[in-house]
Design a protein around this motif. Structure first.
Motif: not given
Length: 275
Positions: A185-189, A192-195, A199-204, A253-258
């Motif tokens: 969900r963090d990755i999806a968020a 979503s912010r950058v694009s 973006v959503t997460f489905v827990n299969e 280390p570089q963070d994901f948003d960067a």
């Protein structure tokens, strides 16, 4: 000290070769054009005269462990003294992520070889996280609320450059992670912010994960690897932030948003098609 860099045409190996060359190190690039890992004699010849070898893991396949064993044999036969192996975070004989087991078996072969060694166990790469989302903006998989601490390529390269030029790391195992644990969900968020799209997460369930990937027509070992990626996350095997990148490189280390801000091509598939 002559340093051989395998996977020299790849993203990690290529960047590492350029960085070490620019620093004035004596480096030799090794690619599949020189010899494959399965070609023990050919790789031995390509490595002869080197003292340290940076061993990038081979492509995921049914025979990857055998190919790695051949590469380790070639390193020893060539007269090299030391190998720095790019392994995987949490590698174990019984780890959930099936491809992670390959790395554990390779580490054991290196330990048994008589070579001096350093293992760099990187978490998942930040560059693959945007591709967890399909073009519809959905991340699917049985990851639950689990987290991973993905690392940027450039941090792995910086660590490898530091370790390769200093024999004081012999026998060490380092965990290479980003600065934070991220859930799906963090990755999806973040995507979503950058694009600018949701973006959503489905827990299969595990069964649903196999069904939703069936249309790719991939071999079973590959699909097993895809599905167990998410299962390993759910089980906590990819969680935890290490201080090894900062300790070895002198920078955070570089963070994901960067990463996303600097690499828009990785999430371009989430943007509306032109026209």
């Amino acid at each position: 000290m002559t340093i051989a860099i395998t996977g020299a045409t790849g993203s990690i190996g290529g960047a590492l070769f350029r960085q070490l060359s620019d620093a004035g190190a004596d480096v030799r690039p090794i690619s599949r054009a020189d010899a494959s890992y399965a070609d023990t004699s050919g790789l031995t010849a390509a490595l002869r005269g080197t003292e340290t070898v940076f061993l990038v893991s081979g492509r995921e396949s049914l025979h990857r462990v055998l190919e790695h064993e051949s590469a380790v044999e070639a390193i020893a036969n060539a007269g090299a003294k030391r190998v720095v192996y790019l392994s995987f975070y949490g590698a174990a004989a019984d780890c959930t992520f099936t491809f992670g087991r390959d790395h554990w078996h390779t580490e054991q072969r290196i330990r048994d070889s008589g070579l001096e060694f350093t293992f760099l166990r990187d978490n998942f790469y930040q560059k693959i996280l945007p591709f967890f989302a399909d073009r519809h903006g959905v991340i699917r998989g049985p990851a639950g609320d689990g987290v991973l601490s993905a690392v940027a390529d450039r941090d792995v390269v910086d660590v490898a450059a530091a370790v390769l030029q200093d024999t004081g790391h012999n026998g060490a195992t380092y965990d290479l992670t980003g600065p934070a644990d991220l859930s799906m969900r963090d990755i999806a968020a973040a995507l979503s912010r950058v694009s600018g799209r949701e973006v959503t997460f489905v827990n299969e369930t595990v069964e649903e994960a196999y069904v939703s990937r069936a249309h790719f027509g991939a071999p079973k070992f590959e699909v097993d690897g895809w599905v167990t990626t998410y299962l390993a996350i759910a089980r906590g095997e990819t969680a935890g932030v290490s201080g090894d990148v900062a300790a070895l490189t002198g920078h955070k280390p570089q963070d994901f948003d960067a990463f996303l801000a600097e690499n828009p091509a990785t999430w371009a598939h989430l943007l509306p098609a032109a026209g």
